[in-house]
Design an enzyme around this catalytic site. Structure first.
Site, short mmCIF file in Angstrom:
data_model
loop_
_atom_site.label_atom_id
_atom_site.label_comp_id
_atom_site.label_asym_id
_atom_site.label_seq_id
_atom_site.Cartn_x
_atom_site.Cartn_y
_atom_site.Cartn_z
N ASP A 82 1.08 -1.09 0.02
CA ASP A 82 0.01 0.00 -0.14
C ASP A 82 0.92 1.11 -0.05
OD1 ASP A 82 -2.74 0.88 -0.25
OD2 ASP A 82 -2.42 1.46 1.95
N THR A 83 0.44 2.14 -0.74
CA THR A 83 1.44 3.51 -1.09
C THR A 83 0.52 4.58 -0.72
OG1 THR A 83 2.83 2.33 -2.64
CG2 THR A 83 2.69 4.69 -2.76
N ARG A 94 8.36 2.14 -3.99
CA ARG A 94 8.26 0.93 -4.19
C ARG A 94 9.60 0.03 -4.68
NH1 ARG A 94 3.77 1.96 -6.15
NH2 ARG A 94 4.68 2.46 -8.05
P1 IMP Z 1 -1.37 1.91 -4.25
O1 IMP Z 1 -1.45 1.28 -2.77
O2 IMP Z 1 0.03 1.38 -4.68
O3 IMP Z 1 -2.39 1.52 -5.04
O4 IMP Z 1 -1.16 3.39 -4.22
C1 IMP Z 1 -2.38 4.46 -3.88
C2 IMP Z 1 -2.12 5.61 -4.89
O5 IMP Z 1 -0.88 6.17 -4.64
C3 IMP Z 1 -2.23 5.29 -6.24
O6 IMP Z 1 -3.66 5.25 -6.81
C4 IMP Z 1 -1.52 6.50 -6.79
O7 IMP Z 1 -2.54 7.54 -6.97
C5 IMP Z 1 -0.53 6.77 -5.95
N1 IMP Z 1 0.78 6.27 -6.19
C6 IMP Z 1 1.24 5.07 -5.86
N2 IMP Z 1 2.51 4.88 -6.43
C7 IMP Z 1 2.75 5.82 -7.00
C8 IMP Z 1 3.81 5.88 -7.85
O8 IMP Z 1 4.64 5.33 -8.10
N3 IMP Z 1 3.73 7.25 -8.56
C9 IMP Z 1 2.68 8.18 -8.76
N4 IMP Z 1 1.65 7.90 -7.78
C10 IMP Z 1 1.63 6.80 -7.07
#
Ligand code: IMP
Length: 200
Positions: free
Chosen positions: A68-69, A183
């Site tokens: 999760d990001t 990541r």
């Molecule tokens: P997720 O948990 O990886 O799905 O990330 C959640 C949200 O963070 C994504 O929908 C993007 O809006 C943003 N996000 C995550 N990783 C990146 C990246 O490498 N570049 C830009 N936005 C990111």
């Protein structure tokens, strides 16, 4: 060793495979026939990553990980953070997450901000076949640009300039981005953890 990555996002799967190299056989949810929507109701990145990994481990009983990001912007008190994907949808009452609107909203909210410092943070939760839980993190510091630059990447990439860079993630090659990204760092920490556990 085969490892399930609890994601249906092919872009992420590809990126993770590229970062992890040949030592790991990473398969996604589609590869194991899991088409269920995995709940993500935590209030921290760590909680969400664990929630997704537990969901898969409970059903399939094998080693898996989930990530999760979030983008944390200091001038916005750390927002959008764990809500990065659905930020504009939540703030503007939209039906669906919208990446373009997220970027527009960020540029709007950051107009005239004294500080533009921000960071991407990724939490990865690993659950081994025996059920032991581990969490690693990766962070990249940077700044929010004043306008969009570049066509590559996804999400907030066109407005995120990593510290020490003079271009956004959207202007970088995949290799350049992976070398410093949240990541990329979290994935290498995952590989280190797995080596430490004797799994690879
Ligand atoms: P997720 O948990 O990886 O799905 O990330 C959640 C949200 O963070 C994504 O929908 C993007 O809006 C943003 N996000 C995550 N990783 C990146 C990246 O490498 N570049 C830009 N936005 C990111």
């Amino acid at each position: 060793m085969q490892l399930i990555f609890a994601t249906n996002n092919q872009h992420k799967l590809q990126e993770l495979r590229q970062i992890a190299g040949g030592g790991l056989d990473i398969v996604g949810l589609a590869d194991i026939g899991c088409s269920q929507e995995i709940p993500e109701t935590g209030t921290t990145l760590r909680d969400n990553a664990l929630q997704k990994a537990r969901f898969v481990h409970d059903r399939y009983g094998c080693a898996c990980f989930a990530d999760d990001t979030g983008l944390e912007v200091d001038a916005l008190g750390g927002a959008p953070g764990v809500y990065s994907a659905r930020w504009a949808a939540m703030e503007l009452g939209l039906d669906h997450p919208d990446s373009e609107r997220n970027v527009s909203l960020m540029l709007e909210r950051m107009e005239g901000a004294a500080s533009r410092t921000a960071r991407f943070r990724t939490a990865i939760a690993l659950i081994t076949a025996d059920g032991a839980e581990h969490v690693v993190e990766g962070v990249v510091e940077g700044e929010i640009a004043t306008e969009r630059h570049g066509e590559g990447g996804f999400g907030y990439d066109p407005i995120f300039v990593p510290s020490g860079w003079s271009k956004t993630f959207a202007e970088a090659s995949a290799e350049e981005k992976n070398a410093v990204s949240h990541r990329g760092r979290a994935t290498r920490a995952l590989a280190d953890l797995m080596r430490g556990l004797g799994l690879i």
